[in-house]
Design an enzyme around this catalytic site. Structure first.
Site, PDB file in Angstrom:
ATOM      1  N   TYR D 139      28.459  41.392  47.072  1.00 31.52           N
ATOM      2  CA  TYR D 139      28.598  43.153  47.076  1.00 31.52           C
ATOM      3  C   TYR D 139      28.684  43.232  48.572  1.00 31.52           C
ATOM      4  O   TYR D 139      28.014  43.074  49.207  1.00 31.52           O
ATOM      5  CB  TYR D 139      27.499  43.411  46.431  1.00 31.52           C
ATOM      6  N   LYS D 167      32.754  42.160  45.140  1.00 33.70           N
ATOM      7  CA  LYS D 167      32.926  43.531  44.830  1.00 33.70           C
ATOM      8  C   LYS D 167      32.892  43.883  46.178  1.00 33.70           C
ATOM      9  O   LYS D 167      31.770  44.063  47.107  1.00 33.70           O
ATOM     10  CB  LYS D 167      31.631  44.047  44.294  1.00 33.70           C
ATOM     11  N   VAL D 211      36.538  48.545  40.897  1.00 30.60           N
ATOM     12  CA  VAL D 211      35.212  49.181  40.597  1.00 30.60           C
ATOM     13  C   VAL D 211      35.183  50.470  41.244  1.00 30.60           C
ATOM     14  O   VAL D 211      34.511  50.816  42.424  1.00 30.60           O
ATOM     15  CB  VAL D 211      34.098  48.231  41.165  1.00 30.60           C
TER      16      VAL D 211
END
Lengths: 309, 309, 309, 309
Positions: D139, D167, D211
């Site tokens: 992330y 992500k 996302v």
């Protein structure tokens, strides 16, 4: 809403400034470079930008470089001139000279070194514009200026006729996109991205043109890329962009352990152009350094992979 | 180890550049300011620093300001000249002119706007020094240059005779202290702090002198402060420092909502000097703005509290 | 104005947390360390600070470490407990546990990871204070939190009885000094500097105490330094500070090419304490790494120079 | 090269965590939200991300939120669980709990608060992966972590089977693109962009999924956008993206003068969901604040413009 007619669009490379080994502007090489770019189909030339070593050249050399570019372009494409100076009155001096030398537009950053408020950044552009009659593009390059121009700032200046376009080298694609959307109502505003590895994406987002440092080295590639985007051939565009992104890795040839971003970029572009036979020397201005023989071999290898040698 | 004899020491204000309302150097005011400072007992003058608006003045105005300071100082105290330019060859041009105009030393930052590696910063100082015969002080001002000079860099350059001192405006007192300790073996090295609210502490740490922007406004206070430190009267020093720190809050007079750091600092110093009758106008260069009447009243109130009106 | 009686003052080391090779809290070593510090004359203990690896330990290990420190201190000196958590409710949970475990005060940073406004930072401290009855020190450590607490924020919170002191690890000595001056009117406010290489200067500026990570390794030195300052023996203080500053270079033993600031600091302190025989292991928590044999020899050499081996 | 089969792709909203006015997880609202998202056609759910207030919730509330999401998803789409903790052992604790609660993958940032070297960041991911059997997505969220994961770091970890996807919430689209290109050889790697206003461009560049925080509010829009991209209908994609970009301005409803980025984002998403009737309350955790009535009206107006009220 009438259709947009941006004053400057297409591929507008930030022309590097070839130098002789003793640091003077190499006029013959610069003329060849301009010819090389125009023959490849570029739509304009941006002299004295960061790639043009504006921050490294004395005023006399700046003037010489701009003079050569304007003369060599010979009116075939417009010439934009960077006026890279710390604050307002210094920018105005450079802009007035640029006008006399025949530039079609000036490209101006926010103040740097000086510690200024956004209100003062706004005033800076307004005072410059009122002192200089030329079209003015705001140059957003926070990696050098250490101030980010916001979309709201630019759109407000555009609404008042102060700025006629944006040359965005911020890497903030979302911010650029906000300018593009907001500027849709200004018929002649030119939204130019300097993000040379994101041209397809920025064109999808509505950019009018691109100012790619790497466009010095492979102008044909950027012209193909721009056309693919303009014609909605997005798969072709992506493929061309991917090829250029691979080529862009020439900026990694100079070791990050001994060379800063300016050397790595400008040094690599010059090395590639010397290898391609367009310019005579890969010399750069102190405190930058020229690429070593080994680093030059890395550049050569990438040029070969790209079919450019 | 022979006792240290720093070439430049004591109180060396970064002289502001008084302007006429139309932006020209106000020579008469500048002469009065130099006289005011020398009579107060300062040990040197630093022209064309950040407080001197070096980044805002055209080259012609820079030359004019330096010329006036040198002439007015008339050899009574040394004059240091800021050569605030983006890169090496541009600094050299300014330094050569400074030498011709009679400066006793040049003050040089790391490159800015350009993206350079520490190795290139080192090369920058070496090339400048080899091109210019004058004593050279490194000027560490990351808030403007966006590069921090490390203690190791400065000490290495000092060991090779490239830099003859440091003007530290970094706010990194621990780093400054490392330079001071490391430079103890260089007899003539000048460690000058620009941290005007920490003079007592930096003197305790071994500084040779101070370059306080606020010293334009209250040179007598800084002379007293320096002497108290030099004589080991630390309680007196702290009291004087506290008084000056309170006075320093004139830099908060201009609203942070509409004025950047340059305006807030230089604008306040000029306003205070105009109120004290030393200079004729509080004018500043665009895109800075002059303080408003209300902000001027705040400056006046602080001057009164400090017994300076 | 009544004389100031800061609640916490003097030398208050941020106690490191000795670990077994498998990462559990080494209670026996921690007890020995506490004894070592108290016998050296420290005035308090700060458990679970950055030096205490608070950000690296699981909650169970944090609790264990605090429990051991409180028990070993046995009321001889106050124990401050770091409650290093991202946001308000998570801090409150840690603070309530700290209270149950016997801490005399809590030490709390601004929120981190979360993106908060200064108004929300202010609210954070107020909500924590209202939920927890203990004295609360604000912990200003922008290198970790990436937010700087301003002097105005702290003084406003102090005026409202929300914060009872400041542990300043910002390196912004001028800002710390503003807090010191402004807090002169709060009788019990504790202004503690974590700037271990500037203690003499910060004491001259009015600090109440010092929280030196290096104080784990040489508590006797910091106790001597504090006393010299308290007694106005500034030359002695500077000499002691200079000696400690040299010793502090143990944090440079671990290579900057493979170790971050946490490893270089905490790793060095633990290595030195293991070499001095105070703790059993120099183990640190992942992703930090233990110092190599060669790096350990560098630490040993500096300890010998300092007369500590 | 076999065709890529990214394990996670499509639209995977970072699910916000609805709260009751007293700060507890509002399970009924969370269940309705999960149903709303799945019915809209999303391809996965990311619980306990930045939008999920992971940094604000106590561990008990984190567990509760994840438990509800897993149960409500009921295996229809995969559930990714954020394990947002300062360092390695703390992440492992959270990851083990996430596994027990039924998460299909964990999402892990670089260490924060701790000062770590890139080598230590690399070790962090490796130690976490070896301790936890689940698929692991890196992330990259430098605005919170203050460390940027480089493309080289991620690709090296991917090559060794440590990370199974990215992500990306860095805003560095060029860096994301380098990961996408480099990861083309990893059949199951999932390149997910969190840059919700650049989805069309990032899909053109080869992203596997998105996302989007705003996807809580308008999941139907993001599903349409994703499909247009997947089918090469780039003009449709741009139009949908532009509509969503306008809607995204709900994050400007809360005043930047009193609210930080977390409040402005999460607060606006919750307010919009409450207005749309999906969740019961717009409550957020301290030190964030709920939007005011006036700010709520701004959100409502934008929802109406977008046809969502």
């Amino acid at each position: 809403m009438s259709p947009r007619k941006p004053r400057f669009s297409g591929v507008i490379p930030p022309v590097i400034t070839p130098l002789t080994p003793d640091g003077e502007v190499d006029a013959a090489s610069l003329e060849r470079l301009v010819e090389f770019l125009i023959e490849a189909g570029v739509d304009g030339l941006f002299a004295l930008g960061s790639s043009g070593e504006a921050a490294f050249l004395t005023d006399a050399r700046r003037d010489k470089a701009l003079e050569v570019v304007v003369r060599a372009a010979a009116g075939r494409v417009p010439v934009l001139a960077g006026c890279i100076e710390t604050t307002t009155t210094r920018v105005i001096e450079r802009a007035q000279i640029a006008g006399k030398l025949g530039a079609d537009a000036i490209v101006v950053t926010a103040p740097f070194y000086a510690r200024v408020h956004p209100v003062e950044v706004d005033r800076h552009f307004r005072v410059v514009k009122s002192a200089v009659g030329l079209p003015l593009l705001a140059y957003d390059v926070p990696v050098s200026v250490h101030t980010k121009l916001t979309a709201d700032q630019i759109l407000s200046l555009a609404a008042d006729g102060v700025v006629d376009g944006l040359k965005d080298s911020s890497g903030d694609d979302a911010g650029f996109r906000r300018v593009v959307r907001g500027a849709a109502r200004f018929a002649e505003f030119s939204a130019l991205t300097g993000h040379e590895v994101m041209v397809d994406a920025m064109m999808l987002a509505g950019a009018d043109g691109v100012v790619p440092g790497l466009g010095n080295v492979d102008p044909h590639g950027y012209v193909r890329l721009f056309r693919a985007c303009a014609e909605g051939r997005w798969d072709d565009a992506r493929a061309e962009q991917d090829r250029l992104t691979d080529l862009f890795r020439i900026v990694e040839a100079a070791s990050a352990a001994t060379a800063g971003g300016s050397t790595r970029g400008v040094g690599a572009f010059k090395t590639a152009l010397a290898l391609r036979g367009v310019i005579a020397h890969a010399a750069v201005t102190a405190p930058m350094r020229e690429l070593t023989d080994e680093e030059t071999r890395v550049v050569a290898a990438r040029l070969e992979e790209a079919g450019l040698l």
